[in-house]
Design a protein around this motif. Structure first.
Motif, mmCIF file in Angstrom:
data_model
loop_
_atom_site.group_PDB
_atom_site.id
_atom_site.type_symbol
_atom_site.label_atom_id
_atom_site.label_comp_id
_atom_site.label_asym_id
_atom_site.label_seq_id
_atom_site.Cartn_x
_atom_site.Cartn_y
_atom_site.Cartn_z
ATOM 1 N N PRO A 83 41.603 34.042 38.119
ATOM 2 C CA PRO A 83 42.031 33.042 39.103
ATOM 3 C C PRO A 83 41.154 32.953 40.345
ATOM 4 N N ARG A 84 40.250 33.891 40.515
ATOM 5 C CA ARG A 84 39.320 33.835 41.656
ATOM 6 C C ARG A 84 37.974 33.245 41.247
ATOM 7 N N GLY A 85 37.892 32.740 40.010
ATOM 8 C CA GLY A 85 36.694 32.056 39.548
ATOM 9 C C GLY A 85 35.613 32.950 38.981
ATOM 10 N N SER B 101 43.446 41.663 47.329
ATOM 11 C CA SER B 101 43.789 40.908 48.534
ATOM 12 C C SER B 101 44.579 39.658 48.164
ATOM 13 N N ASN B 102 45.244 39.070 49.142
ATOM 14 C CA ASN B 102 46.018 37.854 48.920
ATOM 15 C C ASN B 102 45.116 36.727 48.440
ATOM 16 N N TYR B 103 45.665 35.886 47.590
ATOM 17 C CA TYR B 103 44.955 34.718 47.073
ATOM 18 C C TYR B 103 44.812 33.711 48.209
#
Length: 162
Positions: free
Chosen positions: A92-94, A126-128
């Motif tokens: 989800p962070r690419g 860490s938070n998205y």
């Protein structure tokens, strides 16, 4: 060509980015989770609800995903199995999981689990945030461009062969 989402822990923002891409490109999206997901009204977006047992969604995705598909997951063991099957995987962070990095990330994950279990380290990622959303959207767009270009090339080769 299909996008699979390991949906239980996937951020809503990631799902929404994929839904928009699905509508724009008429691309099939399939969410797999152990609970019902909120889906937009679209014939292109479906879900499978699996048993609430460990790794049930992972096993389903591993069985169903093919070479032409992409899987979105933050689950590194799942990513490792899919990369071994030559399926494209991003988190989800690419970040793309590849043969070159997935084993290293799996080893790091396992080491961090041991340290957390021993009480040496606490917390998680860490938070998205907006930067993560943008990185994911960019990675998805790059994959889609490459996949559709390959699909066009394959169609041209098929046409020439006939």
């Amino acid at each position: 060509m299909k996008i699979w989402i390991d949906a239980d822990a996937c951020p809503v923002a990631v799902k929404e980015i994929v839904y928009r891409a699905s509508e724009k490109r008429s691309l099939t999206v399939h969410l797999v989770a152990n609970s019902s997901q909120r889906l937009p009204r679209s014939g292109l977006i479906t879900q499978t609800i699996v048993e609430k047992t460990p790794d049930a969604a992972d096993h389903f995705i591993i069985q169903e995903a093919t070479l032409s598909d992409m899987v979105v997951t933050a689950d590194i063991p799942l990513a490792a199995e899919l990369v071994a099957k030559k399926v494209h995987v991003i988190n989800p962070r690419g970040e793309a999981y590849t043969e070159a990095n997935v084993r290293e990330r799996l080893n790091m994950r396992n080491a961090m689990d041991e340290l957390r279990g021993a009480g040496v380290v606490s917390g998680g990622p860490s938070n998205y945030n907006d930067k993560d959303k943008q990185a994911f959207a960019n990675a998805l767009d790059r994959w889609l461009q490459k996949a559709f270009l390959q699909k066009a090339r394959d169609a041209e080769i098929q046409k020439e062969a006939e």
